[in-house]
Design a protein around this motif. Structure first.
Motif, PDB file in Angstrom:
ATOM      1  N   ARG A 189       0.436  -1.159  -0.179  1.00  0.00           N
ATOM      2  CA  ARG A 189       0.498   0.075   0.059  1.00  0.00           C
ATOM      3  C   ARG A 189       0.444   1.241   0.048  1.00  0.00           C
ATOM      4  O   ARG A 189       0.506   2.336  -0.733  1.00  0.00           O
ATOM      5  CB  ARG A 189      -0.847   0.184   1.673  1.00  0.00           C
ATOM      6  CG  ARG A 189      -2.238  -1.086   0.924  1.00  0.00           C
ATOM      7  CD  ARG A 189      -2.919  -0.670   1.928  1.00  0.00           C
ATOM      8  NE  ARG A 189      -3.799  -1.754   2.231  1.00  0.00           N
ATOM      9  CZ  ARG A 189      -3.751  -2.446   2.680  1.00  0.00           C
ATOM     10  NH1 ARG A 189      -3.734  -2.190   4.274  1.00  0.00           N
ATOM     11  NH2 ARG A 189      -5.505  -3.426   3.048  1.00  0.00           N
ATOM     12  N   ASP A 232       0.265   4.565  -3.071  1.00  0.00           N
ATOM     13  CA  ASP A 232       0.738   5.304  -2.219  1.00  0.00           C
ATOM     14  C   ASP A 232       1.865   6.270  -3.127  1.00  0.00           C
ATOM     15  O   ASP A 232       1.098   7.420  -3.387  1.00  0.00           O
ATOM     16  CB  ASP A 232      -0.419   5.849  -0.952  1.00  0.00           C
ATOM     17  CG  ASP A 232      -0.812   5.435  -0.690  1.00  0.00           C
ATOM     18  OD1 ASP A 232      -1.674   4.272  -1.126  1.00  0.00           O
ATOM     19  OD2 ASP A 232      -0.714   4.894   0.572  1.00  0.00           O
ATOM     20  N   ASN A 242       1.073   6.587  -6.548  1.00  0.00           N
ATOM     21  CA  ASN A 242       0.191   7.355  -7.171  1.00  0.00           C
ATOM     22  C   ASN A 242       0.967   8.805  -7.089  1.00  0.00           C
ATOM     23  O   ASN A 242       0.424   9.888  -7.749  1.00  0.00           O
ATOM     24  CB  ASN A 242      -1.432   7.039  -6.079  1.00  0.00           C
ATOM     25  CG  ASN A 242      -2.352   6.224  -6.761  1.00  0.00           C
ATOM     26  OD1 ASN A 242      -2.204   6.237  -8.498  1.00  0.00           O
ATOM     27  ND2 ASN A 242      -2.495   5.773  -6.148  1.00  0.00           N
TER      28      ASN A 242
END
Length: 71
Positions: free
Chosen positions: A50, A54, A57
């Motif tokens: 994750r 992140d 992104n």
């Protein structure tokens, strides 16, 4: 000190995920594997996956990866 040994797990996972994405045929509307499978394949936790996603992104600012990721 060797810079590879000081690289965080999330940074290494991020690089591995980028390699996976680069090898994908996006014209086929492919998606990344589920977080659990990515974590297993890369030998890290889902939390690390994750964090890597992140970071990707944020790094990809105008091109979110949300449509490539199954959660």
């Amino acid at each position: 000190m060797d810079p590879l040994k000081t690289t965080s797990l999330s940074a290494r996972a991020q690089e591995a995920i980028m390699q996976i994405i680069e090898g994908m045929d996006l014209a086929q509307d492919n998606k990344l594997p589920r977080e659990e499978l990515l974590a297993s394949q890369l030998g890290v936790s889902r939390t690390t996956i994750r964090q890597a996603l992140d970071n990707l992104n944020r790094w990809q600012a105008g091109k979110p990866l949300e449509n490539l990721v199954r959660r």
